[in-house]
Scaffold this motif. Structure first.
Motif, PDB file in Angstrom:
ATOM      1  N   GLY A  71      31.077 -36.147  14.458  1.00 62.64           N
ATOM      2  CA  GLY A  71      31.569 -37.463  14.034  1.00 62.64           C
ATOM      3  C   GLY A  71      33.083 -37.629  14.076  1.00 62.64           C
ATOM      4  N   LYS A 128      40.344 -48.708  16.420  1.00 57.89           N
ATOM      5  CA  LYS A 128      39.630 -49.912  16.821  1.00 57.89           C
ATOM      6  C   LYS A 128      38.525 -49.558  17.833  1.00 57.89           C
ATOM      7  N   SER A 129      38.855 -48.700  18.802  1.00 60.15           N
ATOM      8  CA  SER A 129      37.829 -48.283  19.771  1.00 60.15           C
ATOM      9  C   SER A 129      36.662 -47.604  19.068  1.00 60.15           C
ATOM     10  N   PHE A 130      36.999 -46.777  18.095  1.00 56.48           N
ATOM     11  CA  PHE A 130      35.967 -46.061  17.345  1.00 56.48           C
ATOM     12  C   PHE A 130      35.102 -47.058  16.561  1.00 56.48           C
ATOM     13  N   ASP A 131      35.773 -48.028  15.914  1.00 53.76           N
ATOM     14  CA  ASP A 131      35.045 -49.050  15.150  1.00 53.76           C
ATOM     15  C   ASP A 131      34.162 -49.908  16.049  1.00 53.76           C
ATOM     16  N   ASP A 132      34.579 -50.052  17.309  1.00 57.00           N
ATOM     17  CA  ASP A 132      33.759 -50.811  18.263  1.00 57.00           C
ATOM     18  C   ASP A 132      32.496 -50.041  18.653  1.00 57.00           C
ATOM     19  N   GLY A 133      32.376 -48.822  18.176  1.00 59.09           N
ATOM     20  CA  GLY A 133      31.150 -48.073  18.399  1.00 59.09           C
ATOM     21  C   GLY A 133      31.239 -47.007  19.488  1.00 59.09           C
ATOM     22  N   HIS A 134      32.435 -46.765  19.993  1.00 54.56           N
ATOM     23  CA  HIS A 134      32.582 -45.764  21.058  1.00 54.56           C
ATOM     24  C   HIS A 134      32.844 -44.368  20.490  1.00 54.56           C
ATOM     25  N   GLN A 135      32.488 -43.368  21.302  1.00 58.42           N
ATOM     26  CA  GLN A 135      32.951 -42.015  21.006  1.00 58.42           C
ATOM     27  C   GLN A 135      34.315 -41.900  21.673  1.00 58.42           C
ATOM     28  N   TYR A 151      39.659 -42.024   8.672  1.00 55.97           N
ATOM     29  CA  TYR A 151      38.791 -41.633   9.796  1.00 55.97           C
ATOM     30  C   TYR A 151      38.695 -40.120   9.883  1.00 55.97           C
TER      31      TYR A 151
END
Ligand code: ADP
Ligand code: ASP
Ligand code: MG
Length: 400
Positions: free
Chosen positions: A127, A27-34, A89
């Motif tokens: 990525g 979810k954090s990754f999907d929110d655009g964070h590294q 992912y």
């Protein structure tokens, strides 16, 4: 944002839990964070591995202990990467060494000397969600080292510092830092914020929600540190600079350290250099001495007591046998240390006497006392430890 998240033993305690963590990370990754994730071993695993080692030897070879213990974190890190891969992912797991964490040689309680940030950065830039096995590094010979119990917190903070992450989130089984251990006092309150210094003192006197050295490192590197639960979405506790905290209570928290033992030396020759000899011998063995009390000398000798972590008791015994500084050495491992911590103590008098009165009212004998600018610690018999914590927590109205 670049986010470092650390998940403790309970948070990755079984396969369902690892799956839940994978979803949170995704979810954090999907929110655009590294996202860089640091994991502990499954809860109980490190203790289990230590027991296995002790089956064969009372003093297993430290290098081998580190090879063994580091495996726990490698299991969870690879499983989490596999889980994320399974969800579609891109994710890789790294051992401490692969993550560029270089430590000194002090097996089982190594210090991080350097982190080669390129190792993790390269994987992020490709990525990946990067998963790092906590609690470990390598020394300059490439041997695996571990960072001391609770050391995954330190791995996370050190990585966050090296990568200049925007935030370092420590996910655990409680909602954050409480006024005392919520397992001892049900009415303990979660703190929204606490200063680095208070957290440092609380951790060093037994609040194991954060490992002491991780807080030290967070303060030094100015890491934005948050502890929160991996079991819900409640807001956690921010550990921050003192000036960011408006209200400074006299007492912010109470802690209980069960991992304490007392050594008493009687008939110590009262002349210059003796204390130096005793404590430098212990320091050379990396034994963490606390609360030293020496009495006024009499007839050319004196008595001295100090506390050490209970699990360093045997090492202390051995070390003292070699120097034999006194006639009688007594060891007592039935003690605990109860402490109150608060920055407001700096500007208030009478805090210590009030604490002593609270214990007196409960008929608890105080066996040793030590104070610092923002902390008062009292050694009591282990059977009174929890009672003392409850009484102090109530007396300072921390449940209000
Ligand atoms: P993890 O496995 O996630 O690293 P730990 O067991 O090391 O978790 O630390 C979390 C535990 O710390 C909590 O379950 C709690 O019992 C204990 N603890 C002790 N003092 C405190 C405190 N002041 N605030 C919160 N938790 C505390
Ligand atoms: N697994 C290690 C321990 O139990 C490190 C950690 O969990 O932080 O001490
Ligand atoms: Mg921990």
């Amino acid at each position: 944002m670049l986010v470092v998240q650390k998940y403790g033993g309970t948070s990755v305690g079984n396969l369902e839990r690892i799956e839940a963590v994978a979803k949170r990370v995704a979810k954090s990754f999907d929110d655009g964070h590294q996202v860089v994730v640091v994991v502990s071993a499954m809860s109980g695993e490190t203790n289990q591995l230590i027991e296995y080692a002790n089956y064969f030897s009372g003093s297993p070879t430290p290098r081998e202990v580190d090879m063994l213990l580091s495996s726990g974190e490698r299991v969870t890190s690879s499983l989490l990467a596999i889980a994320l891969n399974g969800m579609g992912y891109k994710s890789v797991s790294l051992s401490g060494g692969q993550a560029g964490i270089l430590t000194n040689d002090s097996h089982t309680k190594a210090r991080i000397e350097h982190i080669d940030r390129k190792c993790i950065e390269d994987k992020i830039n490709q990525g990946n969600i990067v998963i790092v096995a906590g609690f470990q590094g390598v020394n300059e010979r490439g041997d695996v080292t571990t960072l001391g119990r609770g050391g995954s917190d330190l791995s996370a903070v050190a990585i966050a510092g090296a990568l200049q992450a925007d935030i370092c989130e420590i996910y655990t089984d409680v909602d954050g830092v409480y006024t005392t251990d919520p397992r001892i006092v049900k009415k303990a309150k979660k703190l929204d914020k606490i200063s680095y210094d208070e957290m440092l003192e609380l951790a060093s006197v037994g609040a194991k929600v954060l490992q002491t050295r991780s807080v030290e490192m967070a303060k030094k590197l100015n890491v934005n540190l948050v502890t929160r639960s991996s079991f819900n979405d409640n807001e956690g506790t921010l550990i921050t600079k003192e000036e960011n905290i408006m209200e400074q209570p006299i007492v912010s928290g109470v802690a209980l350290d069960r991992n304490q033992a007392r050594v008493t030396l009687r008939g110590v020759v009262d002349k210059p250099g003796i204390a130096a000899e005793i404590f430098s011998t212990l320091a050379q063995k990396d034994i963490n001495v606390d609360m030293i009390i020496q009495n006024v000398g009499h007839d050319g000798t004196t008595n001295m007591s100090f506390t050490v972590p209970e699990n360093e008791f045997l090492a202390t015994k051995e070390a003292l046998e070699h120097i034999q500084p006194s006639k009688i050495i007594e060891f007592d491992d039935e003690i605990v240390k109860v402490s109150i911590v608060g920055v407001g103590m700096k500007s208030h008098s009478g805090v210590a006497s009030e604490a002593f009165e609270v214990l007196a009212r409960e008929n608890i004998n105080i066996e040793m006392i030590s104070t610092s600018e923002i902390k008062i610690s009292m050694v009591v018999h282990q059977k009174y430890g929890e009672l003392a914590v409850r009484a102090l927590h109530k007396a300072y109205e921390l449940d209000k």
